[in-house]
Design a protein around this motif. Structure first.
Motif, PDB file in Angstrom:
ATOM      1  N   ASP A 164      -3.414  -7.489  -5.943  1.00  0.00           N
ATOM      2  CA  ASP A 164      -3.362  -6.039  -6.089  1.00  0.00           C
ATOM      3  C   ASP A 164      -2.074  -5.637  -6.796  1.00  0.00           C
ATOM      4  OD1 ASP A 164      -1.322  -4.924  -3.774  1.00  0.00           O
ATOM      5  OD2 ASP A 164      -2.350  -6.742  -3.134  1.00  0.00           O
ATOM      6  N   ARG A 165      -2.155  -4.532  -7.515  1.00  0.00           N
ATOM      7  CA  ARG A 165      -0.992  -3.988  -8.212  1.00  0.00           C
ATOM      8  C   ARG A 165      -1.106  -2.469  -8.213  1.00  0.00           C
ATOM      9  NH1 ARG A 165       2.384  -6.330  -8.038  1.00  0.00           N
ATOM     10  NH2 ARG A 165       2.030  -8.110  -9.372  1.00  0.00           N
ATOM     11  N   MET A 166      -0.120  -1.769  -7.648  1.00  0.00           N
ATOM     12  CA  MET A 166      -0.105  -0.311  -7.688  1.00  0.00           C
ATOM     13  C   MET A 166       0.151   0.160  -9.118  1.00  0.00           C
ATOM     14  SD  MET A 166       1.631   1.083  -4.176  1.00  0.00           S
ATOM     15  CE  MET A 166       2.874  -0.191  -3.999  1.00  0.00           C
ATOM     16  N   ILE A 167      -0.572   1.200  -9.527  1.00  0.00           N
ATOM     17  CA  ILE A 167      -0.449   1.707 -10.888  1.00  0.00           C
ATOM     18  C   ILE A 167       0.851   2.491 -11.031  1.00  0.00           C
ATOM     19  CG2 ILE A 167      -1.524   3.115 -12.680  1.00  0.00           C
ATOM     20  CD1 ILE A 167      -3.016   0.519 -11.977  1.00  0.00           C
ATOM     21  N   ARG A 168       1.639   2.122 -12.048  1.00  0.00           N
ATOM     22  CA  ARG A 168       2.985   2.679 -12.228  1.00  0.00           C
ATOM     23  C   ARG A 168       2.994   4.044 -12.902  1.00  0.00           C
ATOM     24  NH1 ARG A 168       3.093  -1.584  -8.978  1.00  0.00           N
ATOM     25  NH2 ARG A 168       5.066  -2.700  -8.996  1.00  0.00           N
ATOM     26  N   PHE A 207      -4.944  -1.570  -8.841  1.00  0.00           N
ATOM     27  CA  PHE A 207      -5.719  -2.505  -9.649  1.00  0.00           C
ATOM     28  C   PHE A 207      -5.897  -3.756  -8.800  1.00  0.00           C
ATOM     29  CE2 PHE A 207      -5.524  -5.784 -13.266  1.00  0.00           C
ATOM     30  CZ  PHE A 207      -6.894  -5.776 -13.413  1.00  0.00           C
ATOM     31  N   ILE A 208      -7.143  -4.107  -8.520  1.00  0.00           N
ATOM     32  CA  ILE A 208      -7.438  -5.184  -7.581  1.00  0.00           C
ATOM     33  C   ILE A 208      -8.328  -6.233  -8.244  1.00  0.00           C
ATOM     34  CG2 ILE A 208      -8.345  -5.733  -5.275  1.00  0.00           C
ATOM     35  CD1 ILE A 208      -8.158  -2.694  -4.688  1.00  0.00           C
ATOM     36  N   THR A 209      -8.050  -7.479  -7.957  1.00  0.00           N
ATOM     37  CA  THR A 209      -8.890  -8.599  -8.411  1.00  0.00           C
ATOM     38  C   THR A 209      -9.193  -9.481  -7.220  1.00  0.00           C
ATOM     39  OG1 THR A 209      -7.882  -8.620 -10.618  1.00  0.00           O
ATOM     40  CG2 THR A 209      -9.036 -10.616  -9.916  1.00  0.00           C
ATOM     41  N   ASP A 247       0.843  -1.199   0.000  1.00  0.00           N
ATOM     42  CA  ASP A 247       0.000   0.000   0.000  1.00  0.00           C
ATOM     43  C   ASP A 247       0.872   1.240   0.000  1.00  0.00           C
ATOM     44  OD1 ASP A 247      -2.364  -1.344   0.029  1.00  0.00           O
ATOM     45  OD2 ASP A 247      -2.952  -0.792   2.060  1.00  0.00           O
ATOM     46  N   GLN A 248       0.354   2.300  -0.615  1.00  0.00           N
ATOM     47  CA  GLN A 248       0.989   3.608  -0.546  1.00  0.00           C
ATOM     48  C   GLN A 248      -0.131   4.632  -0.516  1.00  0.00           C
ATOM     49  OE1 GLN A 248       3.431   5.236  -3.939  1.00  0.00           O
ATOM     50  NE2 GLN A 248       5.101   4.770  -2.517  1.00  0.00           N
ATOM     51  N   ARG A 249      -0.038   5.606   0.379  1.00  0.00           N
ATOM     52  CA  ARG A 249      -1.128   6.562   0.552  1.00  0.00           C
ATOM     53  C   ARG A 249      -1.505   7.236  -0.759  1.00  0.00           C
ATOM     54  NH1 ARG A 249       0.092   9.826   6.221  1.00  0.00           N
ATOM     55  NH2 ARG A 249      -0.055   8.022   7.609  1.00  0.00           N
TER      56      ARG A 249
END
Length: 230
Positions: free
Chosen positions: A182-186, A44-46, A37-39
């Protein structure tokens, strides 16, 4: 199936703080899968129904992924990101799109409960960008706000929807698989790829109108209508 006109996101249209910042601390947690997680990050979550994937396949992927992670600690470069996606995410999603399990979310009553839950915190604890509810899984693109964490958000969504679907007699027992992807958007390119993936997922899976719910906050993209439900 409506015709999808999906705008191409432009790098100048989006605030930089939406995207992964490798210089800012991460909140790292782990259940069945690792989560970062990052504030105020875009994620993107599945997540899927508990019976959407056979247990042997889940265990197989778990073993292979754990071994892969030992040799590829985060944060990943672009090549590692692509390899991980091909080996685990794409293969997992192909299994989901095959329509295994009871596919409860094909029922409009069930998908309505889930869609309303996803939007309950919209513009308060989160900014929902897009989601699709498939027969046995959910994809969403969401931005966290304030002190909201991904783990608490998923716990709230899963707990409420499971309780409601059981209460209404649409399901009996544990509903969701315990964990989630989950994947943080780059960056803008990654954002556009995820936006399109969510929009096209029903087409790729061969679904008809009424077998899925697609929601997009298209006001976030210049020139698109606001909050259109396709």
């Amino acid at each position: 199936m409506p015709t999808l006109s999906i705008p191409t996101p432009n790098a100048n249209e989006f605030p930089k703080h939406w995207f992964l910042d490798r210089e800012t601390p991460f909140l790292k947690t782990r259940t069945y899968l690792p989560h970062w997680d990052q504030r105020q990050s875009l994620q993107f979550i599945t997540w899927n129904l508990g019976d959407a994937l056979p247990l042997p396949k889940r265990k197989q992927v778990q073993r292979e992924r754990e071994q892969w992670h030992r040799f590829h600690p985060k944060p990943w470069n672009a090549e590692e990101e692509a390899e991980y996606r091909e080996l685990f995410i794409i293969r997992w999603e192909k299994w989901l799109d095959a329509g295994c399990g009871c596919c409860l979310l094909r029922n409009p009553r069930a998908s309505k409960i889930v869609s309303e839950a996803l939007l309950f915190f919209h513009e308060d604890r989160i900014e929902m960008h897009s989601f699709v509810i498939m027969p046995n899984h959910v994809h969403l693109l969401v931005q966290l706000k304030g002190e909201q964490t991904l783990a608490k958000l998923l716990q709230s969504w899963k707990g409420f929807t499971s309780h409601e679907l059981n209460r209404l007699g649409l399901f009996d027992g544990p509903l969701w698989m315990k964990d989630y992807w989950d994947r943080m958007i780059r960056g803008p390119i990654h954002y556009g790829r995820v936006w399109r993936y969510i929009a096209r997922n029903p087409v790729k899976a061969g679904l008809k109108d009424g077998q899925f719910v697609l929601w997009q906050n298209r006001g976030l993209v210049t020139g698109a209508p606001t909050k259109a439900k396709l």
